[in-house]
Design a protein around this motif. Structure first.
Motif, PDB file in Angstrom:
ATOM      1  N   SER A  54      41.352  20.863   5.645  1.00 42.92           N
ATOM      2  CA  SER A  54      41.588  21.996   6.547  1.00 42.92           C
ATOM      3  C   SER A  54      43.007  22.524   6.404  1.00 42.92           C
ATOM      4  O   SER A  54      43.904  21.809   5.966  1.00 42.92           O
ATOM      5  CB  SER A  54      41.342  21.584   8.007  1.00 42.92           C
ATOM      6  OG  SER A  54      42.330  20.673   8.430  1.00 42.92           O
ATOM      7  N   SER A  63      44.483  24.361   9.110  1.00 42.34           N
ATOM      8  CA  SER A  63      45.115  24.368  10.432  1.00 42.34           C
ATOM      9  C   SER A  63      44.664  23.121  11.181  1.00 42.34           C
ATOM     10  O   SER A  63      43.841  22.351  10.684  1.00 42.34           O
ATOM     11  CB  SER A  63      44.703  25.620  11.209  1.00 42.34           C
ATOM     12  OG  SER A  63      43.328  25.557  11.536  1.00 42.34           O
ATOM     13  N   ASP A  64      45.245  22.896  12.349  1.00 38.47           N
ATOM     14  CA  ASP A  64      44.858  21.751  13.179  1.00 38.47           C
ATOM     15  C   ASP A  64      44.455  22.249  14.548  1.00 38.47           C
ATOM     16  O   ASP A  64      45.218  22.974  15.202  1.00 38.47           O
ATOM     17  CB  ASP A  64      46.021  20.758  13.279  1.00 38.47           C
ATOM     18  CG  ASP A  64      46.340  20.176  11.918  1.00 38.47           C
ATOM     19  OD1 ASP A  64      45.406  19.731  11.238  1.00 38.47           O
ATOM     20  OD2 ASP A  64      47.522  20.200  11.520  1.00 38.47           O
ATOM     21  N   ASP A  76      41.693  14.890   7.161  1.00 35.02           N
ATOM     22  CA  ASP A  76      41.874  16.231   7.728  1.00 35.02           C
ATOM     23  C   ASP A  76      42.790  17.089   6.851  1.00 35.02           C
ATOM     24  O   ASP A  76      42.537  18.274   6.627  1.00 35.02           O
ATOM     25  CB  ASP A  76      42.448  16.116   9.136  1.00 35.02           C
ATOM     26  CG  ASP A  76      42.707  17.477   9.747  1.00 35.02           C
ATOM     27  OD1 ASP A  76      41.743  18.081  10.236  1.00 35.02           O
ATOM     28  OD2 ASP A  76      43.852  17.948   9.681  1.00 35.02           O
ATOM     29  N   TRP A 121      39.648  14.452  14.012  1.00 36.50           N
ATOM     30  CA  TRP A 121      40.711  13.600  14.559  1.00 36.50           C
ATOM     31  C   TRP A 121      40.769  13.683  16.091  1.00 36.50           C
ATOM     32  O   TRP A 121      41.250  12.755  16.753  1.00 36.50           O
ATOM     33  CB  TRP A 121      42.085  13.954  13.952  1.00 36.50           C
ATOM     34  CG  TRP A 121      42.549  15.370  14.222  1.00 36.50           C
ATOM     35  CD1 TRP A 121      42.437  16.428  13.380  1.00 36.50           C
ATOM     36  CD2 TRP A 121      43.167  15.862  15.407  1.00 36.50           C
ATOM     37  NE1 TRP A 121      42.944  17.554  13.981  1.00 36.50           N
ATOM     38  CE2 TRP A 121      43.409  17.240  15.211  1.00 36.50           C
ATOM     39  CE3 TRP A 121      43.566  15.275  16.613  1.00 36.50           C
ATOM     40  CZ2 TRP A 121      44.003  18.045  16.180  1.00 36.50           C
ATOM     41  CZ3 TRP A 121      44.165  16.079  17.587  1.00 36.50           C
ATOM     42  CH2 TRP A 121      44.376  17.445  17.356  1.00 36.50           C
ATOM     43  N   GLU A 135      38.429  19.477  15.529  1.00 37.74           N
ATOM     44  CA  GLU A 135      38.395  18.673  14.308  1.00 37.74           C
ATOM     45  C   GLU A 135      38.089  17.203  14.614  1.00 37.74           C
ATOM     46  O   GLU A 135      38.234  16.745  15.746  1.00 37.74           O
ATOM     47  CB  GLU A 135      39.735  18.803  13.585  1.00 37.74           C
ATOM     48  CG  GLU A 135      39.967  20.228  13.076  1.00 37.74           C
ATOM     49  CD  GLU A 135      41.190  20.342  12.199  1.00 37.74           C
ATOM     50  OE1 GLU A 135      41.020  20.720  11.038  1.00 37.74           O
ATOM     51  OE2 GLU A 135      42.295  20.058  12.683  1.00 37.74           O
TER      52      GLU A 135
HETATM   53 CA   LIG Z   1      43.270  20.130  10.412  1.00 34.01          CA
END
Ligand SMILES: [Ca+2]
Ligand SMILES: [Ca+2]
Length: 311
Positions: free
Chosen positions: A75, A77-78, A71, A84, A82
């Motif tokens: 990417s 941002s989180d 991740d 995960w 996503e």
């Molecule tokens: Ca992310």
């Protein structure tokens, strides 16, 4: 929580996490085939089952670290769309099974944020915690009590408690005067009984140091506490909106607020996260275990295990 449609990683994300899980398991299980030669003794059987269960659980932790490392590379941002964030359902592996889930700890409010970077009590975060307590129908005075527990000095603040209170208990102890290592640490603080802690638990975390909450993953209660200028209906709209298009950064977040009078505090808010927990349930033969680990993802490096607990 439902995974938003438009940003759902769909089959690609699910295939990725399963592929990483298979790799992690294959690596771990190949080291333990010798256990199978010892099936003639029941005690050895049990030990084998327990050992295999620990290995499967270890593979689960390795899987979560791999997913989070991937991740970071892919990417900025989180958010909950996503890979995960996909829960791994109970999955058969060899003669056992595994299930797993990664949670963004910065989707919760960090109790240790009551102390600013220099160790003084953070007035802005005191207000956030007081609002969160009120939203959860708990006493806002608990904020002062926790601030005293965390801060370095032994002078009780208004409504707070220091050594004088804790030393007067049937089994005396001292105020910690340091940050919490986990949420259960609250149980030693005046006023935080088991009911209070269970009410808070879904919305708070205890991270090493000061870490802002992620507006892409924060619960409705946490967002309401962080953004007092916003109406409950506006908070719910924001949650619906972020499921379609996550916030890329703070500038994007501010630009998409519904009214110009809303003044978000950047010291409290983020759009990406450094800390995650992974919860793994593993089973093999007659043995089963549940383990939880706090993972820290420092920059672009492979995530580290801060702590791991077995239930
Ligand atoms: Ca992310
Ligand atoms: Ca203190």
């Amino acid at each position: 929580m439902t995974v938003p449609r438009r940003i759902q990683p769909e089959a690609r994300g699910a295939a990725l996490i399963m592929a990483l899980l298979v790799v992690a398991l294959a690596t771990m299980l190949s080291t333990t085939l010798f256990f199978r030669q010892d099936v003639w003794l029941r005690q050895v059987d049990t030990q084998r089952d327990q050992a295999q269960t620990r290995i499967i659980a270890g593979a689960g932790i390795a899987w979560a670290r791999a997913v989070l490392a991937y991740d970071t590379r892919t990417s900025v941002s989180d958010h909950l769309g996503e890979a995960w964030a996909i829960t791994v359902p109970t999955t058969r592996v060899e003669d056992g099974e595994i299930a797993g889930q990664v949670t963004d700890e910065q989707g919760k409010w960090n109790l240790n944020n009551l102390l600013a970077g220099d160790g003084s009590v953070s007035a802005a975060n005191m207000e956030v915690f007081r609002r969160l307590l009120v939203l959860l129908r708990l006493s806002p005075e608990l904020a002062a009590t926790l601030a005293d527990w965390l801060d370095k000095d032994s002078e009780p603040s208004a409504g707070g408690a220091e050594d004088a209170y804790y030393l007067a208990q049937p089994q005396p102890y001292r105020s910690a005067n340091r940050i919490l290592t986990d949420v259960d640490g609250l149980l030693r603080v005046r006023g935080f009984d088991a009911n209070v802690v269970e009410r808070l638990r879904p919305h708070v975390t205890a991270l090493p140091g000061y870490h802002r909450a992620n507006v892409n993953t924060a619960s409705e209660f946490v967002l309401s506490a962080l953004l007092p200028d916003m109406q409950p209906s506006e908070i719910r709209q924001m949650i619906a909106q972020r499921e379609r298009i996550p916030f890329r950064d703070f500038v994007d977040f501010r630009a998409r607020l519904p009214r110009s009078e809303i003044a978000p505090n950047q010291e409290l808010l983020d759009t990406r996260s450094r800390y995650f927990t992974v919860l793994i349930r593993a089973r093999y033969g007659r043995a089963g275990l549940t383990t939880e680990a706090l993972l820290e993802r420092p920059g672009r490096d492979w995530p580290l295990v801060v702590w791991q607990k077995y239930q």
